[in-house]
Write an enzyme that holds these catalytic residues in place. Structure first.
Site, PDB file in Angstrom:
ATOM      1  N   PRO A 172       0.844  -1.209   0.000  1.00  0.00           N
ATOM      2  CA  PRO A 172       0.000   0.000   0.000  1.00  0.00           C
ATOM      3  C   PRO A 172       0.874   1.251   0.000  1.00  0.00           C
ATOM      4  O   PRO A 172       1.582   1.513   0.970  1.00  0.00           O
ATOM      5  CB  PRO A 172      -0.793  -0.126   1.304  1.00  0.00           C
ATOM      6  N   ASP A 200       5.887   3.441   1.398  1.00  0.00           N
ATOM      7  CA  ASP A 200       5.126   2.326   1.953  1.00  0.00           C
ATOM      8  C   ASP A 200       4.332   2.849   3.149  1.00  0.00           C
ATOM      9  O   ASP A 200       4.904   3.191   4.190  1.00  0.00           O
ATOM     10  CB  ASP A 200       6.103   1.227   2.386  1.00  0.00           C
ATOM     11  N   HIS A 201       2.996   2.892   3.007  1.00  0.00           N
ATOM     12  CA  HIS A 201       2.160   3.493   4.040  1.00  0.00           C
ATOM     13  C   HIS A 201       2.022   2.605   5.278  1.00  0.00           C
ATOM     14  O   HIS A 201       1.465   3.021   6.311  1.00  0.00           O
ATOM     15  CB  HIS A 201       0.771   3.809   3.481  1.00  0.00           C
ATOM     16  N   ARG A 202       2.509   1.383   5.228  1.00  0.00           N
ATOM     17  CA  ARG A 202       2.496   0.539   6.422  1.00  0.00           C
ATOM     18  C   ARG A 202       3.500   1.041   7.454  1.00  0.00           C
ATOM     19  O   ARG A 202       3.362   0.767   8.655  1.00  0.00           O
ATOM     20  CB  ARG A 202       2.826  -0.919   6.051  1.00  0.00           C
ATOM     21  N   VAL A 203       4.518   1.746   6.979  1.00  0.00           N
ATOM     22  CA  VAL A 203       5.621   2.165   7.835  1.00  0.00           C
ATOM     23  C   VAL A 203       5.742   3.689   7.903  1.00  0.00           C
ATOM     24  O   VAL A 203       5.958   4.272   8.967  1.00  0.00           O
ATOM     25  CB  VAL A 203       6.956   1.571   7.324  1.00  0.00           C
TER      26      VAL A 203
END
Length: 457
Positions: free
Chosen positions: A259, A429-432
């Protein structure tokens, strides 16, 4: 460092080893002490030359069937998904049988040749290969074309000049040859630009250099104004991916599972442009300046230099290694400027030039392209204003850099002025990494570029 052909045993399989005894010549019972096992015919396997390599193409065989091999000698040149590499052997013996010919491809771990321990075992190895299913071979259009006759022995030495762009060159500026062919050409004093390559897509291989030297041809560069001949593409035709294009395709598809989001920023480059003009004569490149500025900004925002690889955790990378995308013949590769925050701008520029030369010659080693923690993609030299970059797998962010253009802006004193500005867009990376993280990073980067005095420290 060249890739290595290794030997293992059928008792302890190891995918990282490239040579192992043939199962037809080794006992099937549990392993005994080495003094009781006498492997005489071994399979040479397609080595894994990078972490992403799934198959390789045989560019050229340095040795021929029946040749004696000594430990450490180059045996074959393999094209991986990133580079061409000479592959050496750890063992003495004889190249008994070539299973995959030049131009053919093979999966990592599959047999590409047989190695006999002594000359007496060559026939047995060839019989073993004949009994096995034939390896698929790449079709060659040149097979039906007879080779031109060699020049008469009485013909005096000649100076050869090509009247068109070499088929294995980029616009006539570089000739593509295997690493071993280049070394051989240097030793035999053969000018590669005048040698016709018989390898895949016109690549010059060792036998082409040897043939040029054997015919007594004196090869020397000739200055001539030659109109560049562009390759003709047949519209409607279907062209299979090269090894490198296949790797790029797999990476791009893998990136779809991450994502991502994008943040853009406008940076004024007047001060950076002035600095570049002052130190350009010392070998400094704009790419090195941008990489250095990015690395300095990342030291203050380590989360932007982090990566999530398993979907459950993320790692703060201990080093800042800036990968920079470079377009090469038939693909894309990202040479890495390691520890860019710690290296001075002059050394960084020299290192970048070295990496680009090696990338375009397909001679990068795995550690020179697979260790990036943050990626730069610059299309500014093509006049591109802005674009989005695709996040490479295993990294946290990539920054797309556009061209610097004169822009009408309002100055601090309320007047109208003209400043050079460029657009940068970061994909993360939108997870991080979150929006505030990127915004803070880009503010820091802008301050460094707009007041670049620390870049030369």
């Amino acid at each position: 460092m060249a890739g290595l052909l290794r030997m293992g045993t059928s008792f302890i399989p190891s995918p990282s080893k490239h040579l192992r005894p043939s199962t037809t010549t080794v006992r099937s019972r549990p392993p005994r002490p080495s003094s009781t096992v006498h492997a005489k015919i071994r399979e040479i396997f397609m080595p894994a030359l990078s972490s992403t390599m799934t198959e390789g193409k045989i560019v050229s065989w340095v040795k021929s069937e029946g040749d004696r091999l000594s430990k450490g000698e180059s045996v074959v040149v393999v094209e991986s998904d990133k580079a061409d590499m000479d592959v050496e052997t750890f063992y003495d013996g004889f190249l008994a049988k070539i299973i995959v010919d030049e131009g053919g491809t093979a999966a990592v771990g599959s047999a590409i040749a047989l190695l006999a321990e002594s000359e007496d075992e060559i026939a047995a190895a060839q019989s073993t290969a004949a009994a096995a299913p034939a390896a698929p071979k790449e079709e060659k259009q040149q097979e039906t074309t007879p080779s031109p006759p060699p020049p008469p022995p009485s013909t005096p030495s000649k100076v050869l000049a090509s009247v068109s762009t070499h088929p294995a060159s980029e616009g006539g500026t570089r000739v593509v040859a295997t690493p071993y062919a280049k070394k051989l050409a240097k030793d035999l004093k053969v000018e590669l630009r005048a040698v016709a390559g018989t390898g895949p897509m016109g690549r010059i291989v060792a036998k082409d250099v040897e043939a040029a030297a054997a015919t007594g041809v004196v090869v020397a560069p000739v200055k001539a104004v030659v109109e560049s001949v562009k390759s003709v593409v047949e519209l409607g035709s279907s062209v299979p991916f090269t090894t490198m294009q296949g790797a790029v395709s797999r990476n791009m598809v893998e990136s779809l599972s991450v994502p991502t989001f994008r943040v853009g920023y406008t940076i004024t480059t007047d001060a950076l442009d002035d600095l570049y003009k002052r130190i350009k004569s010392k070998g400094v490149t704009m790419t090195a300046l941008l990489a250095k500025a990015t690395a300095m900004a990342l030291t203050k925002h380590p989360v932007v230099n982090s990566a999530c690889k398993d979907g459950k955790s993320f790692t703060y990378n201990s080093s800042i290694n800036i990968a920079v995308a470079v377009a090469i013949d038939g693909g894309l590769i990202t040479p890495v400027l390691q520890d860019a925050d710690k290296v001075d701008i002059y050394s960084l520029s020299r290192k970048w030039k070295e990496l680009v030369d090696k990338a375009r010659a397909k001679q990068l080693q795995p550690q020179e392209y697979s260790t990036g923690t943050f990626t730069l993609s610059n299309l500014g030299m093509f006049g591109v204003d802005r674009f989005d970059a695709i996040l490479p797998p295993g990294t946290g962010a990539i920054m797309a850099v556009g061209a610097s253009h004169p822009t009408v802006v309002a100055t601090k004193d309320g007047k109208i002025g003209v400043k050079y500005q460029m657009q940068v867009n970061v994909t993360a990376d939108h997870r991080v990494i979150y929006g505030a993280d990127l915004a803070s990073f880009l503010q820091t980067l802008a301050k460094i570029i707009e007041d670049p005095k620390d870049l030369t420290l």
